[in-house]
Design a protein around this motif. Sequence first.
Motif, PDB file in Angstrom:
ATOM      1  N   ASP A 263       0.824  -1.212   0.000  1.00  0.00           N
ATOM      2  CA  ASP A 263       0.000   0.000   0.000  1.00  0.00           C
ATOM      3  C   ASP A 263       0.861   1.266   0.000  1.00  0.00           C
ATOM      4  O   ASP A 263       0.577   2.214  -0.744  1.00  0.00           O
ATOM      5  N   LEU A 264       1.893   1.291   0.824  1.00  0.00           N
ATOM      6  CA  LEU A 264       2.744   2.467   0.923  1.00  0.00           C
ATOM      7  C   LEU A 264       3.498   2.717  -0.376  1.00  0.00           C
ATOM      8  O   LEU A 264       3.623   3.858  -0.826  1.00  0.00           O
ATOM      9  N   TRP A 265       3.999   1.671  -0.996  1.00  0.00           N
ATOM     10  CA  TRP A 265       4.722   1.836  -2.258  1.00  0.00           C
ATOM     11  C   TRP A 265       3.814   2.467  -3.304  1.00  0.00           C
ATOM     12  O   TRP A 265       4.208   3.399  -4.011  1.00  0.00           O
ATOM     13  N   HIS A 266       2.574   1.994  -3.383  1.00  0.00           N
ATOM     14  CA  HIS A 266       1.638   2.553  -4.358  1.00  0.00           C
ATOM     15  C   HIS A 266       1.222   3.984  -3.994  1.00  0.00           C
ATOM     16  O   HIS A 266       1.059   4.823  -4.882  1.00  0.00           O
ATOM     17  N   ALA A 267       1.085   4.281  -2.712  1.00  0.00           N
ATOM     18  CA  ALA A 267       0.743   5.634  -2.288  1.00  0.00           C
ATOM     19  C   ALA A 267       1.886   6.607  -2.587  1.00  0.00           C
ATOM     20  O   ALA A 267       1.651   7.751  -2.992  1.00  0.00           O
ATOM     21  N   GLU A 268       3.121   6.154  -2.399  1.00  0.00           N
ATOM     22  CA  GLU A 268       4.284   7.004  -2.663  1.00  0.00           C
ATOM     23  C   GLU A 268       4.364   7.432  -4.130  1.00  0.00           C
ATOM     24  O   GLU A 268       4.903   8.501  -4.436  1.00  0.00           O
ATOM     25  N   LYS A 269       3.836   6.640  -5.017  1.00  0.00           N
ATOM     26  CA  LYS A 269       3.875   6.989  -6.446  1.00  0.00           C
ATOM     27  C   LYS A 269       3.095   8.268  -6.724  1.00  0.00           C
ATOM     28  O   LYS A 269       3.370   8.951  -7.706  1.00  0.00           O
ATOM     29  N   SER A 270       2.135   8.606  -5.876  1.00  0.00           N
ATOM     30  CA  SER A 270       1.340   9.816  -6.103  1.00  0.00           C
ATOM     31  C   SER A 270       1.741  10.960  -5.168  1.00  0.00           C
ATOM     32  O   SER A 270       1.028  11.954  -5.061  1.00  0.00           O
ATOM     33  N   ARG A 271       2.882  10.846  -4.511  1.00  0.00           N
ATOM     34  CA  ARG A 271       3.344  11.845  -3.539  1.00  0.00           C
ATOM     35  C   ARG A 271       3.396  13.245  -4.148  1.00  0.00           C
ATOM     36  O   ARG A 271       2.974  14.215  -3.530  1.00  0.00           O
ATOM     37  N   ARG A 272       3.889  13.389  -5.350  1.00  0.00           N
ATOM     38  CA  ARG A 272       4.057  14.709  -5.966  1.00  0.00           C
ATOM     39  C   ARG A 272       2.724  15.395  -6.243  1.00  0.00           C
ATOM     40  O   ARG A 272       2.666  16.614  -6.337  1.00  0.00           O
ATOM     41  N   ARG A 273       1.667  14.622  -6.401  1.00  0.00           N
ATOM     42  CA  ARG A 273       0.356  15.211  -6.693  1.00  0.00           C
ATOM     43  C   ARG A 273      -0.365  15.698  -5.438  1.00  0.00           C
ATOM     44  O   ARG A 273      -1.369  16.389  -5.536  1.00  0.00           O
ATOM     45  N   LEU A 274       0.142  15.331  -4.275  1.00  0.00           N
ATOM     46  CA  LEU A 274      -0.496  15.742  -3.025  1.00  0.00           C
ATOM     47  C   LEU A 274      -0.224  17.225  -2.776  1.00  0.00           C
ATOM     48  O   LEU A 274       0.879  17.709  -2.966  1.00  0.00           O
ATOM     49  N   ARG A 275      -1.225  17.931  -2.355  1.00  0.00           N
ATOM     50  CA  ARG A 275      -1.080  19.360  -2.056  1.00  0.00           C
ATOM     51  C   ARG A 275      -0.928  19.516  -0.541  1.00  0.00           C
ATOM     52  O   ARG A 275      -1.903  19.785   0.165  1.00  0.00           O
ATOM     53  N   VAL A 276       0.308  19.350  -0.089  1.00  0.00           N
ATOM     54  CA  VAL A 276       0.603  19.419   1.336  1.00  0.00           C
ATOM     55  C   VAL A 276       1.756  20.403   1.533  1.00  0.00           C
ATOM     56  O   VAL A 276       2.712  20.406   0.759  1.00  0.00           O
ATOM     57  N   THR A 277       1.636  21.219   2.556  1.00  0.00           N
ATOM     58  CA  THR A 277       2.740  22.123   2.911  1.00  0.00           C
ATOM     59  C   THR A 277       3.263  21.720   4.284  1.00  0.00           C
ATOM     60  O   THR A 277       2.519  21.216   5.121  1.00  0.00           O
ATOM     61  N   LYS A 278       4.532  21.984   4.481  1.00  0.00           N
ATOM     62  CA  LYS A 278       5.140  21.655   5.774  1.00  0.00           C
ATOM     63  C   LYS A 278       4.642  22.624   6.828  1.00  0.00           C
ATOM     64  O   LYS A 278       4.462  23.805   6.584  1.00  0.00           O
ATOM     65  N   LEU A 279       4.439  22.097   8.014  1.00  0.00           N
ATOM     66  CA  LEU A 279       4.066  22.914   9.161  1.00  0.00           C
ATOM     67  C   LEU A 279       5.331  23.173   9.971  1.00  0.00           C
ATOM     68  O   LEU A 279       6.076  22.255  10.288  1.00  0.00           O
ATOM     69  N   THR A 280       5.541  24.431  10.291  1.00  0.00           N
ATOM     70  CA  THR A 280       6.733  24.793  11.065  1.00  0.00           C
ATOM     71  C   THR A 280       6.320  25.714  12.190  1.00  0.00           C
ATOM     72  O   THR A 280       5.210  26.250  12.221  1.00  0.00           O
ATOM     73  N   ASP A 281       7.244  25.937  13.120  1.00  0.00           N
ATOM     74  CA  ASP A 281       6.996  26.887  14.205  1.00  0.00           C
ATOM     75  C   ASP A 281       6.829  28.283  13.603  1.00  0.00           C
ATOM     76  O   ASP A 281       7.589  28.686  12.743  1.00  0.00           O
ATOM     77  N   ALA A 282       5.848  28.991  14.062  1.00  0.00           N
ATOM     78  CA  ALA A 282       5.591  30.348  13.527  1.00  0.00           C
ATOM     79  C   ALA A 282       6.366  31.402  14.255  1.00  0.00           C
ATOM     80  O   ALA A 282       6.863  31.305  15.290  1.00  0.00           O
TER      81      ALA A 282
END
Length: 95
Positions: free
Chosen positions: A76-95
């Motif tokens: 499952d993880l290998w197949h999910a990783e194939k679409s990693r670039r299409r995910l719209r996620v930003t890193k959360l950091t200390d503000a």
Amino acid sequence: MNMHNPPHPGEVLKKLCLEPLNVTVTEAARSLGVSRKTLSGILSGRAGISPAMAIRLSIAFDTSAESWLTQQLQYDLWHAEKSRRRLRVTKLTDA
């Protein structure tokens, strides 16, 4: 350790467990206490290994439930990783 395109656990089940024992899908399903349709879905890769199925497989083939779940997770993880670039996620950091 990441695998390159790991096999679906249903393929492993078929090749390493059922075929060497010359067991049919119907016989295996009966032994596992599931329907033929349920087992067929796993063997064809259309369905995954649930925790309950992992326990059934561990009992039937004297393996660990964890090994079946690990195989499913890796697949499952290998197949999910194939679409990693299409995910719209930003890193959360200390503000």
